[in-house]
Design an enzyme around this catalytic site. Sequence first.
Site, PDB file in Angstrom:
ATOM      1  N   MET A  53      48.813  41.302  40.135  1.00 61.14           N
ATOM      2  CA  MET A  53      49.784  40.302  39.796  1.00 61.14           C
ATOM      3  C   MET A  53      50.069  40.483  38.321  1.00 61.14           C
ATOM      4  O   MET A  53      49.099  40.606  37.594  1.00 61.14           O
ATOM      5  CB  MET A  53      49.177  38.957  40.111  1.00 61.14           C
ATOM      6  CG  MET A  53      50.125  37.810  40.234  1.00 61.14           C
ATOM      7  SD  MET A  53      50.794  37.111  38.767  1.00 61.14           S
ATOM      8  CE  MET A  53      49.414  36.776  37.764  1.00 61.14           C
ATOM      9  N   PRO A  54      51.217  40.602  37.880  1.00 59.84           N
ATOM     10  CA  PRO A  54      52.481  40.386  38.569  1.00 59.84           C
ATOM     11  C   PRO A  54      52.729  41.399  39.695  1.00 59.84           C
ATOM     12  O   PRO A  54      52.211  42.496  39.684  1.00 59.84           O
ATOM     13  CB  PRO A  54      53.534  40.543  37.473  1.00 59.84           C
ATOM     14  CG  PRO A  54      52.819  40.379  36.183  1.00 59.84           C
ATOM     15  CD  PRO A  54      51.424  40.833  36.438  1.00 59.84           C
TER      16      PRO A  54
END
Length: 134
Positions: free
Chosen positions: A1-2
Amino acid sequence: MPLLRFDLIKGRTDAEIASLLDVTHEAMLEAFRVPVRDRYQIVHEHEPSRLRIEDTGLDIPRTNKFVMISVTTRPRTTEEKTNFYRLLTEALSKRCGIAASDVMVNMVTNTDADWSFGNGEAQFLTGKLGGKPK
């Protein structure tokens, strides 16, 4: 993540795509200060007739090297986002031959509860990843 999703016009080699992904990851590492193994990238390639990206009247020229990057992320500051845009386009131009005018980025922000990295858990909420238990 992202989580990064790349939408491209078909025609790039595997090496060109690998370079695009590496350069983008490096820009994200610098701008967002995420861990090196925080790498989630998905590439979608489209026939030229299936990807129509104009410029909202800004007179931005587009070529077949166009790349749309959708970034789904926890909240980021305006400074982090604008730094990412700058670092990204500079590196893509220098190392991949992709003009800044051929790079479009969309940020989608969500919360810690919106992520499960596996095992049926919300690791940001449990404290296993980058944050305090909630």
